[in-house]
Design a protein around this motif. Sequence first.
Motif, PDB file in Angstrom:
ATOM      1  N   GLU A 118       0.823  -1.216   0.000  1.00  0.00           N
ATOM      2  CA  GLU A 118       0.000   0.000   0.000  1.00  0.00           C
ATOM      3  C   GLU A 118       0.856   1.266   0.000  1.00  0.00           C
ATOM      4  O   GLU A 118       0.417   2.319  -0.460  1.00  0.00           O
ATOM      5  CB  GLU A 118      -0.967   0.008   1.203  1.00  0.00           C
ATOM      6  CG  GLU A 118      -0.310   0.175   2.557  1.00  0.00           C
ATOM      7  CD  GLU A 118       0.285  -1.097   3.185  1.00  0.00           C
ATOM      8  OE1 GLU A 118       0.750  -1.006   4.325  1.00  0.00           O
ATOM      9  OE2 GLU A 118       0.276  -2.164   2.538  1.00  0.00           O
ATOM     10  N   LEU A 119       2.089   1.162   0.448  1.00  0.00           N
ATOM     11  CA  LEU A 119       2.995   2.314   0.454  1.00  0.00           C
ATOM     12  C   LEU A 119       3.501   2.665  -0.940  1.00  0.00           C
ATOM     13  O   LEU A 119       3.868   3.806  -1.200  1.00  0.00           O
ATOM     14  CB  LEU A 119       4.198   2.041   1.375  1.00  0.00           C
ATOM     15  CG  LEU A 119       3.893   1.834   2.847  1.00  0.00           C
ATOM     16  CD1 LEU A 119       5.157   1.433   3.584  1.00  0.00           C
ATOM     17  CD2 LEU A 119       3.276   3.081   3.446  1.00  0.00           C
ATOM     18  N   THR A 120       3.562   1.684  -1.806  1.00  0.00           N
ATOM     19  CA  THR A 120       4.155   1.894  -3.128  1.00  0.00           C
ATOM     20  C   THR A 120       3.132   1.886  -4.273  1.00  0.00           C
ATOM     21  O   THR A 120       3.496   2.161  -5.409  1.00  0.00           O
ATOM     22  CB  THR A 120       5.222   0.816  -3.408  1.00  0.00           C
ATOM     23  OG1 THR A 120       4.602  -0.473  -3.326  1.00  0.00           O
ATOM     24  CG2 THR A 120       6.368   0.906  -2.418  1.00  0.00           C
ATOM     25  N   GLN A 121       1.876   1.590  -3.972  1.00  0.00           N
ATOM     26  CA  GLN A 121       0.868   1.443  -5.027  1.00  0.00           C
ATOM     27  C   GLN A 121       0.700   2.720  -5.848  1.00  0.00           C
ATOM     28  O   GLN A 121       0.585   2.661  -7.071  1.00  0.00           O
ATOM     29  CB  GLN A 121      -0.479   1.014  -4.442  1.00  0.00           C
ATOM     30  CG  GLN A 121      -1.483   0.610  -5.497  1.00  0.00           C
ATOM     31  CD  GLN A 121      -1.030  -0.600  -6.310  1.00  0.00           C
ATOM     32  OE1 GLN A 121      -0.573  -1.592  -5.779  1.00  0.00           O
ATOM     33  NE2 GLN A 121      -1.167  -0.507  -7.627  1.00  0.00           N
ATOM     34  N   GLY A 122       0.705   3.885  -5.210  1.00  0.00           N
ATOM     35  CA  GLY A 122       0.554   5.147  -5.936  1.00  0.00           C
ATOM     36  C   GLY A 122       1.672   5.369  -6.945  1.00  0.00           C
ATOM     37  O   GLY A 122       1.422   5.714  -8.100  1.00  0.00           O
ATOM     38  N   LEU A 123       2.909   5.165  -6.504  1.00  0.00           N
ATOM     39  CA  LEU A 123       4.053   5.323  -7.402  1.00  0.00           C
ATOM     40  C   LEU A 123       4.005   4.278  -8.523  1.00  0.00           C
ATOM     41  O   LEU A 123       4.277   4.577  -9.683  1.00  0.00           O
ATOM     42  CB  LEU A 123       5.369   5.238  -6.643  1.00  0.00           C
ATOM     43  CG  LEU A 123       6.635   5.407  -7.469  1.00  0.00           C
ATOM     44  CD1 LEU A 123       6.655   6.755  -8.190  1.00  0.00           C
ATOM     45  CD2 LEU A 123       7.867   5.273  -6.592  1.00  0.00           C
ATOM     46  N   TYR A 124       3.638   3.058  -8.172  1.00  0.00           N
ATOM     47  CA  TYR A 124       3.508   2.005  -9.175  1.00  0.00           C
ATOM     48  C   TYR A 124       2.520   2.419 -10.265  1.00  0.00           C
ATOM     49  O   TYR A 124       2.790   2.250 -11.456  1.00  0.00           O
ATOM     50  CB  TYR A 124       3.058   0.691  -8.521  1.00  0.00           C
ATOM     51  CG  TYR A 124       2.679  -0.375  -9.517  1.00  0.00           C
ATOM     52  CD1 TYR A 124       3.660  -1.146 -10.135  1.00  0.00           C
ATOM     53  CD2 TYR A 124       1.350  -0.582  -9.860  1.00  0.00           C
ATOM     54  CE1 TYR A 124       3.323  -2.107 -11.063  1.00  0.00           C
ATOM     55  CE2 TYR A 124       1.009  -1.554 -10.800  1.00  0.00           C
ATOM     56  CZ  TYR A 124       1.988  -2.308 -11.391  1.00  0.00           C
ATOM     57  OH  TYR A 124       1.657  -3.257 -12.313  1.00  0.00           O
ATOM     58  N   ASN A 125       1.381   2.962  -9.870  1.00  0.00           N
ATOM     59  CA  ASN A 125       0.361   3.382 -10.840  1.00  0.00           C
ATOM     60  C   ASN A 125       0.889   4.485 -11.764  1.00  0.00           C
ATOM     61  O   ASN A 125       0.619   4.475 -12.965  1.00  0.00           O
ATOM     62  CB  ASN A 125      -0.905   3.853 -10.126  1.00  0.00           C
ATOM     63  CG  ASN A 125      -1.637   2.703  -9.450  1.00  0.00           C
ATOM     64  OD1 ASN A 125      -1.466   1.537  -9.792  1.00  0.00           O
ATOM     65  ND2 ASN A 125      -2.450   3.036  -8.462  1.00  0.00           N
ATOM     66  N   ILE A 126       1.635   5.431 -11.203  1.00  0.00           N
ATOM     67  CA  ILE A 126       2.206   6.517 -12.012  1.00  0.00           C
ATOM     68  C   ILE A 126       3.209   5.961 -13.019  1.00  0.00           C
ATOM     69  O   ILE A 126       3.175   6.302 -14.206  1.00  0.00           O
ATOM     70  CB  ILE A 126       2.867   7.582 -11.110  1.00  0.00           C
ATOM     71  CG1 ILE A 126       1.805   8.326 -10.310  1.00  0.00           C
ATOM     72  CG2 ILE A 126       3.716   8.553 -11.943  1.00  0.00           C
ATOM     73  CD1 ILE A 126       2.365   9.190  -9.194  1.00  0.00           C
ATOM     74  N   VAL A 127       4.094   5.101 -12.555  1.00  0.00           N
ATOM     75  CA  VAL A 127       5.127   4.538 -13.436  1.00  0.00           C
ATOM     76  C   VAL A 127       4.490   3.692 -14.529  1.00  0.00           C
ATOM     77  O   VAL A 127       4.880   3.772 -15.701  1.00  0.00           O
ATOM     78  CB  VAL A 127       6.171   3.734 -12.620  1.00  0.00           C
ATOM     79  CG1 VAL A 127       7.107   2.960 -13.524  1.00  0.00           C
ATOM     80  CG2 VAL A 127       6.963   4.669 -11.718  1.00  0.00           C
ATOM     81  N   ARG A 128       3.485   2.884 -14.194  1.00  0.00           N
ATOM     82  CA  ARG A 128       2.792   2.072 -15.205  1.00  0.00           C
ATOM     83  C   ARG A 128       2.106   2.973 -16.234  1.00  0.00           C
ATOM     84  O   ARG A 128       2.196   2.730 -17.440  1.00  0.00           O
ATOM     85  CB  ARG A 128       1.783   1.141 -14.545  1.00  0.00           C
ATOM     86  CG  ARG A 128       1.127   0.194 -15.552  1.00  0.00           C
ATOM     87  CD  ARG A 128       0.108  -0.698 -14.913  1.00  0.00           C
ATOM     88  NE  ARG A 128      -0.934   0.155 -14.350  1.00  0.00           N
ATOM     89  CZ  ARG A 128      -1.722  -0.181 -13.340  1.00  0.00           C
ATOM     90  NH1 ARG A 128      -1.596  -1.352 -12.783  1.00  0.00           N
ATOM     91  NH2 ARG A 128      -2.642   0.645 -12.896  1.00  0.00           N
ATOM     92  N   HIS A 129       1.446   4.036 -15.763  1.00  0.00           N
ATOM     93  CA  HIS A 129       0.801   4.994 -16.670  1.00  0.00           C
ATOM     94  C   HIS A 129       1.844   5.631 -17.590  1.00  0.00           C
ATOM     95  O   HIS A 129       1.628   5.764 -18.800  1.00  0.00           O
ATOM     96  CB  HIS A 129       0.071   6.069 -15.868  1.00  0.00           C
ATOM     97  CG  HIS A 129      -0.436   7.189 -16.706  1.00  0.00           C
ATOM     98  ND1 HIS A 129       0.291   8.339 -16.932  1.00  0.00           N
ATOM     99  CD2 HIS A 129      -1.593   7.334 -17.395  1.00  0.00           C
ATOM    100  CE1 HIS A 129      -0.396   9.144 -17.725  1.00  0.00           C
ATOM    101  NE2 HIS A 129      -1.544   8.567 -18.022  1.00  0.00           N
ATOM    102  N   ASN A 130       2.982   6.032 -17.022  1.00  0.00           N
ATOM    103  CA  ASN A 130       4.042   6.668 -17.816  1.00  0.00           C
ATOM    104  C   ASN A 130       4.640   5.710 -18.839  1.00  0.00           C
ATOM    105  O   ASN A 130       4.962   6.113 -19.960  1.00  0.00           O
ATOM    106  CB  ASN A 130       5.126   7.235 -16.908  1.00  0.00           C
ATOM    107  CG  ASN A 130       4.684   8.490 -16.190  1.00  0.00           C
ATOM    108  OD1 ASN A 130       3.600   9.019 -16.436  1.00  0.00           O
ATOM    109  ND2 ASN A 130       5.513   8.969 -15.294  1.00  0.00           N
ATOM    110  N   ARG A 131       4.773   4.452 -18.465  1.00  0.00           N
ATOM    111  CA  ARG A 131       5.269   3.453 -19.425  1.00  0.00           C
ATOM    112  C   ARG A 131       4.325   3.360 -20.617  1.00  0.00           C
ATOM    113  O   ARG A 131       4.749   3.386 -21.768  1.00  0.00           O
ATOM    114  CB  ARG A 131       5.398   2.085 -18.748  1.00  0.00           C
ATOM    115  CG  ARG A 131       5.856   1.000 -19.715  1.00  0.00           C
ATOM    116  CD  ARG A 131       5.429  -0.387 -19.331  1.00  0.00           C
ATOM    117  NE  ARG A 131       3.984  -0.493 -19.229  1.00  0.00           N
ATOM    118  CZ  ARG A 131       3.375  -1.485 -18.588  1.00  0.00           C
ATOM    119  NH1 ARG A 131       4.073  -2.430 -17.978  1.00  0.00           N
ATOM    120  NH2 ARG A 131       2.055  -1.544 -18.542  1.00  0.00           N
TER     121      ARG A 131
END
Length: 130
Positions: free
Chosen positions: A29-42
Amino acid sequence: PLAGMQDALLNCLNNPAQYAAIYALQHPELTQGLYNIVRHNRDLCVRSLAPLVQREIISFQKPSGGFFLFMKTEEKDATNLCMSILHGAKVSMVPGTSFGPSGASFIRLCYARETVLLEEGLRRIVTFLS
């Protein structure tokens, strides 16, 4: 000798960082936000660079992890192309020679950026290489 020390200091994780990574893996849950941003950017990179892929200016595999796009070019050594993009489009990328001789024809693009900055950089790259 000092270059080797600098490389180890800048590129090797220290113990506190390793323990922080373990904690983060145990608390997704600590990293989910960053994960979503990086996936969107990819996905943004894949869509934005599609015209260059279609015209066979670059090619790449869609990454399934990480936050870098390793783009193959037609250049035997993409260092000059990176410098041209830097000076002409004002976008900095890393030539594949930094990762060994087999990477010479590649360029690395980092998409772990603020989306608005990435969008602008991609627009500049596509315009410059078109």
